[in-house]
Design an enzyme around this catalytic site. Structure first.
Site, short mmCIF file in Angstrom:
data_model
loop_
_atom_site.label_atom_id
_atom_site.label_comp_id
_atom_site.label_asym_id
_atom_site.label_seq_id
_atom_site.Cartn_x
_atom_site.Cartn_y
_atom_site.Cartn_z
CE LYS A 129 -4.07 -2.05 2.13
NZ LYS A 129 -5.03 -1.72 1.09
CD GLU A 212 -5.02 3.31 3.90
OE1 GLU A 212 -4.49 3.07 2.79
OE2 GLU A 212 -6.20 3.03 4.17
CG ASN A 247 -13.68 -0.57 8.70
OD1 ASN A 247 -14.18 0.52 8.46
ND2 ASN A 247 -13.23 -0.90 9.90
CD GLU A 287 -11.61 -0.94 -4.16
OE1 GLU A 287 -12.57 -0.24 -3.78
OE2 GLU A 287 -11.73 -2.11 -4.55
CD GLU A 301 -7.43 -1.31 -0.84
OE1 GLU A 301 -6.68 -1.17 0.15
OE2 GLU A 301 -8.33 -2.16 -0.90
CG ASN A 303 -8.22 -4.36 -4.34
OD1 ASN A 303 -7.40 -4.17 -3.47
ND2 ASN A 303 -9.48 -3.99 -4.21
CG PHE A 361 -22.89 -7.60 10.46
CD1 PHE A 361 -23.80 -7.96 9.48
CD2 PHE A 361 -23.01 -6.34 11.04
CE1 PHE A 361 -24.80 -7.09 9.09
CE2 PHE A 361 -24.01 -5.46 10.64
CZ PHE A 361 -24.91 -5.84 9.67
#
Length: 678
Positions: A129, A212, A247, A287, A301, A303, A361
């Site tokens: 990253k 970040e 997230n 992204e 980022e 991918n 979740f």
């Protein structure tokens, strides 16, 4: 509507056989595309997955002899051995596992196999990253503030966080994944840092971190790209992936409703600029974060693997990214240029996970005892599943069950199709997130496009507690329950050879829903139409489609389409799933309800005296304290690990330990008692 997904011409004999180094939904997707291209496929699987769907779909399969992902799906030596044994020409990594690791990809190439993905030099830059942001900086692309140098200690993390400002996000540096921790102050950095190190070591075998700035209340936008080996790169569709939990994405739509054409072109241009500078030669995703108020965009980022949202691309552009990846890896050129890419209609995608929305979740395990997908004949929906009825969902792997996509001319029509599809989707035996997804689609702000990455926290600050029925919905459910009960009674009369009782149409039926009782009468009925009175209000139930012991009940209640799932018949009622949520409904005579009031009530457990496992998994670590020791509020007592996650359990109050029932390394089931207090 005559829209259909166009496909490319049949395979030119590029590869005769490929190995898919993955499992679940994405393995099934790759196998299905390869079949259309007339390419043979080899699946790999762990010992407990010998009967899994991806194994059944593939032409051949190889057991890689381990339950642990690190020594199975992430063991490159076992994958290479399987490839050599089966005589494949190429390996597709799917997404997750080692799909973004350049060293693994290079090992594939070193052993004489084609790697169906980007070149390893581009992967080396993208998978870091910090390097990818340095690359964006050189190209003058605005990016999310984050470290450009290695961070190896909690002290470095705290110092850097104070430089860029809280809140921050800590996540994996060398492989993009769904492992994140958010810290809003220094104390949270100190408590979260060792946890994320352990999680990264557990899943990836390293603990290099990136820190970040957490940009909140924004939109998360992804741009799908594809490049070949001849310098050609195009951007395809854009997706809004802002609805997230922990997230992690699980609701996407394309095109992004919030973007204007100017911003859409800007993000597409920046994505192509990045990809061309990297000599990128496969499918991938760029992204970005987008502030809808200021119109500011920030690169997040890239991918370097097949996008999870590849089915959205297929619906909105007609392009199969998996097929293109295979063709490009074999040396073919892109068959189109940027001007030929046209977006058609709107598509909505949800990820169906085995998880419990009412427990934050958290992942759910168990056996899928009932499984039925929405109507496959519907050309406006597509379901790519990785499971079948009878499958065991374990703690070893990601809890993703399937990807569900719906299509329409407009966003509104695509979301309408999604509502219908979710109500028709039957999954029993494990908890799943359909109840939340269905509730989301009834949210006014979501339907109007007024949402962001903080949507769940904003609208369910205390956590999702299930669907709250409005009065009209309650009446629809009660009416459906009366009709279901009436059809069942009529069947019973027929079986017994008895005639319908003379007072059947005028007998009072009491229905209890969420502790409220409704006085009901069946006034009239025919084969598929009923007239029901509920609390002195006449309700018409027409076009009834249900057979006794069937699962899906469909009807029009006062002209409105209603679908419920009859999960279970009780002695005096039913368990019914409606709008994604299970409800216990009691149905009987007035006398029955009078007698039920005298039945002994089950005592509630004092939750402050126990801590139970919120999910199934393994105890990764636990307190060193013993019976008789005191604990303070917020003190960490257990860490449970499952499905790439570690969950901290802390004391809810100042207490004294009475008994501890588990040890480090023990397996636990959901709701199992771990510790008891005085």
């Amino acid at each position: 509507m005559n829209y259909r997904i166009p496909s490319f011409s049949s395979s030119l004999g590029i590869f005769k056989k490929i190995l898919i180094a993955n499992r679940g939904e994405i393995a099934c997707s790759i196998i299905n595309t390869a079949k259309k291209m007339k390419i043979k496929t080899v699946a790999i699987h762990s010992p407990i997955e010998y009967n899994s769907l991806h194994v059944k779909l593939a032409d051949e399969s190889i057991n890689i002899d381990s339950y642990d992902p690190k020594s199975s799906y992430m063991d490159i030596n076992k994958i290479i051995q399987a490839a050599k044994k089966t005589g494949v020409q190429a390996i597709h990594p799917g997404y997750g596992f080692w799909s973004e690791d350049p060293e693994y990809a290079q090992e594939v190439l070193n052993n004489g196999f084609a790697f169906i993905g980007p070149n390893t030099k581009a992967m080396s830059i993208i998978s870091s990253k910090s390097q990818s942001k340095q690359f964006a900086q050189k190209l003058k692309i605005n990016f999310v503030p984050g470290n450009l140098e290695n961070i190896t200690s909690v002290e470095q993390t705290v110092n850097f966080a104070n430089q860029i400002g809280f809140p921050i996000m800590m996540k994996c540096k060398n492989r993009q994944g769904s492992i994140f921790h958010v810290a809003r102050n220094e104390d949270e950095v100190y408590s979260s840092f060792p946890l994320i190190q352990d999680e990264l070591n557990s899943v990836f075998g390293n603990c290099e971190l990136v820190v970040e700035k957490l940009i909140e209340d924004t939109h998360h936008i992804s741009i799908q790209i594809i490049g070949d080996n001849y310098g050609n790169v195009v951007y395809l569709n854009d997706c809004d992936c802002s609805i997230q939990r922990r997230n992690g994405k699980f609701v996407e739509e394309s095109p992004a409703f919030v973007l204007d054409e100017s911003t859409r072109r800007k993000l597409g241009f920046e994505s192509v600029l990045l990809a061309k500078a990297l000599n990128y030669n496969s499918a991938g995703t760029c992204e970005f974060l987008f502030n809808s108020k200021t119109k500011e965009t920030m690169f997040l980022e890239m991918n370097p693997r097949i996008p999870v949202e590849n089915n959205l691309t297929k619906f909105t552009t007609g392009i199969d990214l998996i097929e293109l990846m295979i063709r490009i890896s074999a040396g073919e050129k892109l068959p189109f240029n940027q001007s030929q890419i046209k977006l058609n209609g709107c598509a909505s995608e949800v990820r169906i996970y085995a998880e419990d929305p009412q427990k934050g979740f958290l992942p759910s395990i168990g056996t899928i005892i009932k499984y039925s997908e929405p109507d496959p004949r519907n050309k406006y929906l597509f379901c790519q599943s990785g499971v079948v009825e009878g499958d065991e969902i374990t703690t070893h792997y990601d809890p993703l069950l399937s990807i569900l996509v719906t299509f329409g001319k407009t966003r509104t029509s695509a979301l309408k199709e999604m509502k219908i599809a979710l109500e028709d989707y039957v999954i029993e035996g494990v908890n799943q997130n359909i109840s939340f997804l269905r509730a989301l689609l009834d949210q006014k702000d979501y339907n109007s496009g007024n949402f962001s990455t903080q949507y769940i926290e904003k609208y369910w600050p205390e956590g999702f507690k299930g669907v709250e029925l409005k009065e009209e919905s309650s009446i629809h459910l009660v009416a459906s329950s009366v009709v279901i009960d009436t059809i069942r009674k009529l069947r019973d009369y027929t079986i017994s050879g008895n005639l319908e009782p003379s007072n059947f149409r005028n007998e009072e039926i009491v229905v209890q829903l969420m502790n409220k009782e409704y006085s009901c009468f069946v006034l009239d009925f025919s084969d598929n139409a009923f007239v029901v009175e509920i609390d002195k209000k006449i309700i018409y139930v027409d076009d009834v489609d249900w057979t006794v012991d069937g699962y899906l009940f469909k009807a029009f209640v006062d002209g409105i389409p209603v679908t419920v799932q009859v999960v279970e018949s009780l002695t005096h009622g039913y368990i019914i799933r409606y709008i994604g949520t299970k409800f216990q409904i009691l149905v009987g005579s007035k006398r029955m309800f009078e007698l039920l009031k005298w039945m002994p009530q089950k005592k509630e457990i004092d939750q402050l005296k126990f801590i139970a496992a919120p999910m199934a998994g393994k105890i990764y670590s636990m307190t060193q304290k013993k019976s008789g020791d005191s604990v303070h509020k917020g003190e960490e007592l257990f860490v449970i690990e499952a499905m790439k996650m570690q969950n901290r359990l802390v004391a809810k109050n100042y207490s004294t330990i009475k008994s501890i029932f588990k040890e480090t390394g023990d397996k636990v089931s959901v709701d199992e008692i771990l510790i008891e207090f005085y």
